[in-house]
Design a protein around this motif. Structure first.
Motif, PDB file in Angstrom:
ATOM      1  N   THR A 109       0.762  -1.145  -0.090  1.00 38.04           N
ATOM      2  CA  THR A 109      -0.125   0.017   0.068  1.00 38.04           C
ATOM      3  C   THR A 109       0.882   1.364  -0.017  1.00 38.04           C
ATOM      4  O   THR A 109       1.909   1.347   0.942  1.00 38.04           O
ATOM      5  N   LEU A 110       0.528   2.185  -0.816  1.00 38.13           N
ATOM      6  CA  LEU A 110       1.092   3.299  -0.771  1.00 38.13           C
ATOM      7  C   LEU A 110       0.222   4.440  -0.407  1.00 38.13           C
ATOM      8  O   LEU A 110      -0.892   4.436  -0.769  1.00 38.13           O
ATOM      9  N   PHE A 111       0.329   5.339   0.517  1.00 32.83           N
ATOM     10  CA  PHE A 111      -0.284   6.231   1.035  1.00 32.83           C
ATOM     11  C   PHE A 111       0.152   7.552   0.565  1.00 32.83           C
ATOM     12  O   PHE A 111       1.213   8.112   0.896  1.00 32.83           O
ATOM     13  N   PHE A 112      -0.772   8.235  -0.128  1.00 31.59           N
ATOM     14  CA  PHE A 112      -0.482   9.595  -0.588  1.00 31.59           C
ATOM     15  C   PHE A 112      -1.197  10.561   0.430  1.00 31.59           C
ATOM     16  O   PHE A 112      -2.298  10.697   0.326  1.00 31.59           O
ATOM     17  N   GLN A 113      -0.337  11.411   0.771  1.00 29.21           N
ATOM     18  CA  GLN A 113      -0.779  12.448   1.761  1.00 29.21           C
ATOM     19  C   GLN A 113      -1.314  13.690   1.002  1.00 29.21           C
ATOM     20  O   GLN A 113      -1.308  13.629   0.093  1.00 29.21           O
TER      21      GLN A 113
END
Length: 150
Positions: A109-113
């Protein structure tokens, strides 16, 4: 005997003509999967910045899903974003999902802020750059500080 030779010649001609076309078609499918993953990650970054909410891109071997926060700063990607495939999930939503026969070597999972950065956690404490390799050998680079996908 003559018929057998004629059949073998025909099979040889057909394989010489059709095998290169089949490999080209498979290569185009791999390239299409690469482009789909890349565009999904770019979409996730742009969604995070434009909505000012955490947006998650879940990359699996043959699927990419994108979801976002329902509530500002809840740090949970619990709202599926409507996507290009018109398939309803169990809740009646049309989630943003790309599926393919292609494969990626990196899953997670990539968390884009909301500020565009990419982190390894929902809170945004650890900024991470990631390389995702697709089946045909092309690599997608995700830059942690800017969220740029190349």
């Amino acid at each position: 005997m003559v018929e057998l030779i004629v059949v073998m010649i025909l099979v040889g001609i057909m394989s010489a003509v059709f095998l290169p076309k089949m490999s080209t078609a498979i290569g185009q499918q791999d390239r299409a999967w690469h482009d789909s993953v890349q565009s999904a990650l770019r979409f996730a970054q742009k969604t995070a910045v434009s909505r000012r909410r955490l947006t998650c891109a879940i990359v699996e071997a043959q699927r990419v899903r994108i979801s976002t926060d329902k509530v500002y700063q809840s740090y949970a990607c619990d709202l599926a974003i409507r996507g290009p495939e018109q398939r309803q999930d169990a809740d009646g939503f049309f989630p943003f999902v790309f599926t393919s026969r292609g494969r990626t070597t990196w899953t997670g999972t990539l968390f884009f802020q909301p500020d565009g950065r990419v982190t390894t956690d929902a809170i945004g404490t650890v900024v991470a750059s990631t390389d995702i390799t697709v089946q045909n050998g092309d690599t997608i680079h995700v830059f942690g500080e800017t969220g740029y996908v190349e």
